[in-house]
Every structure is written in structure tokens, then in C-alpha cells.
Design a protein around this motif. Structure first.
Motif, mmCIF file in Angstrom:
data_model
loop_
_atom_site.group_PDB
_atom_site.id
_atom_site.type_symbol
_atom_site.label_atom_id
_atom_site.label_comp_id
_atom_site.label_asym_id
_atom_site.label_seq_id
_atom_site.Cartn_x
_atom_site.Cartn_y
_atom_site.Cartn_z
ATOM 1 N N HIS A 1 -7.742 -7.248 -3.393
ATOM 2 C CA HIS A 1 -6.603 -7.110 -4.294
ATOM 3 C C HIS A 1 -6.877 -6.185 -5.472
ATOM 4 O O HIS A 1 -5.935 -5.617 -6.046
ATOM 5 C CB HIS A 1 -6.150 -8.494 -4.789
ATOM 6 N N ASP B 1 -3.787 -1.927 -2.403
ATOM 7 C CA ASP B 1 -2.467 -2.552 -2.470
ATOM 8 C C ASP B 1 -2.106 -3.081 -1.088
ATOM 9 O O ASP B 1 -1.846 -2.320 -0.163
ATOM 10 C CB ASP B 1 -1.433 -1.517 -2.928
ATOM 11 N N SER C 1 0.390 -5.472 -0.628
ATOM 12 C CA SER C 1 1.601 -6.256 -0.857
ATOM 13 C C SER C 1 2.547 -6.245 0.342
ATOM 14 O O SER C 1 3.416 -7.118 0.440
ATOM 15 C CB SER C 1 2.335 -5.711 -2.084
ATOM 16 N N MET D 1 0.843 -1.177 0.000
ATOM 17 C CA MET D 1 0.000 0.000 0.000
ATOM 18 C C MET D 1 0.890 1.243 0.000
ATOM 19 O O MET D 1 1.600 1.506 0.944
ATOM 20 C CB MET D 1 -0.892 0.012 1.235
#
Length: 214
Positions: A79, A83, A85, A1
Motif C-alpha cells: 500500500h 496503488d 485500489s 493503480m
């Protein structure tokens, strides 16, 4: 993010209380408020299945679930809109999820609170919780907190850089002003005349010799 892509509804999602009873559908079976609409940010609150059918049928809705009394959201629902990740994921009931907020890390032993020791190689950068994999944060809440700290650090460093540049500009401008004043002070021809070189003293060519006495 990333800091520039954090949606405005995220902080509201993290502070919303879920799994309360919907007061509009007290007699219904599926009346727990575990849904959140990301398209209705103004005065948003959790709502139930029946409220969704009535008011949010065409909106983007996130369903919040429970795991050990903590709120989680399936990665499949996030998703495309967020974000995540940097956030540790977990597999619960065959579904990959992320936790919404930080979870307590203290255990009670004989009435005294102690922190559980961890031998993990990875830890949350915000709350220091042990992580299973090489992620930065344990939850969306910790991720958001880390983003805010990074933004504050960026602002402070930017101010320091600007302050340093301003000091350099002031020094240069001061030097230019002083140079200008020197030029103005030399505009008077009487003051700017070169001083005549000092008169040269002629040394004697040799040692004076007296005429011999006869």
C-alpha cells in the motif's frame, strides 16, 4: 493503480518465478526463493532469506506467499509503494492479500473443459473472473493489462483527434490560398474594370394611333 504511476519493477515482479530452491544455499533450511527486491531491477530474480541478509539488507523487499498454488502478496507490503485500489483483495490466514496474476477459471468434467458459470454482479474487466466486491480487476497482472489497453486506446484516440485537426487546417489553408489567387488575378486594371451597364431600351409611351381618314 494509475497509468502514470505504474512502477517499472511491477512487470518484472509478475513474470518472476518464485518458490524455487536457491542454488547458493542448498543445505540451508529456508532456501526457497520467495523474496523480490524492488530496488534492484537490473537482472532481477527471486532470492531466499539468506541472500537477503547478504545482499539486500537495506533494500525494499517484497515477500511472495502461496495460496492454493497461486502467488499472493500482503496488502500491507504494497500500500505504500503501489496503488492497488482497483484490485480485489482477499483475506487468507487472517491477512489481506492480492493475487499477482490471473488464475485459471476452467473445470474439467468427463475430460471436457467447461467454464464455471458465475452469478456475481462484479467481474474482472480483463479476464471476466467473478469478483466479491466492486473492484475492477482480480489481480495485479490483470490490472496492468487493463492499464496498457487504456493507454493504447488513449494513443489511438489522440491520433484520430490530431488527424482531424490537420484536415481542418488543410481546408482552411486551401481556402486562404484560393482567396489570395483571386486577389492576384484582379490586380490587372483592364481585367478588373466593371462592365458598363446594358443600354436601357425606352418603351413607347402608348399605343400608336393613325390619323383618321377623311
Amino acid at each position: 493503480m494509475k497509468g502514470e504511476s505504474v512502477p517499472s519493477w511491477l512487470e518484472l515482479l509478475l513474470t518472476t518465478q518464485f518458490f524455487t530452491i536457491c542454488m547458493s544455499h542448498l543445505s540451508s533450511a529456508r532456501n526457497e526463493c520467495n523474496l523480490f527486491c524492488i530496488d534492484c531491477e537490473a537482472q532481477q530474480s527471486a532470492f531466499c532469506y539468506y541472500c537477503r541478509q547478504c545482499h539486500h539488507s537495506t533494500h525494499r523487499v517484497i515477500q511472495v506467499r502461496r495460496s492454493s498454488y497461486h502467488d499472493v502478496v500482503r496488502v500491507a507490503e504494497l500500500h505504500d509503494i503501489l496503488d492497488i485500489s482497483d484490485v480485489q483483495t482477499y483475506v487468507i490466514n487472517s491477512a489481506t492479500v492480492v493475487f499477482l496474476n490471473e488464475r485459471p477459471q476452467q473445470l474439467r468434467s468427463c475430460g471436457v473443459s467447461v467454464v464455471k458459470a458465475s452469478s456475481s454482479s462484479y467481474n474482472c474487466e480483463s479476464c471476466n473472473r467473478a469478483l466479491l466486491d466492486a473492484y475492477r480487476f482480480c489481480s495485479l497482472g490483470c490490472n496492468l493489462k487493463g492499464i496498457k489497453e487504456d493507454m493504447e486506446t488513449t494513443v489511438v484516440m489522440g491520433n484520430i483527434t490530431a488527424y482531424t485537426k490537420n484536415d481542418d487546417d488543410i481546408d482552411l489553408s486551401t481556402e486562404s490560398v484560393n482567396t489570395g489567387n483571386n486577389n492576384e488575378s484582379c490586380s490587372d486594371t483592364d481585367l478588373c474594370k466593371e462592365k458598363p451597364p446594358p443600354a436601357k431600351r425606352h418603351r413607347r409611351k402608348g399605343i400608336p394611333r393613325r390619323a383618321p381618314f377623311f
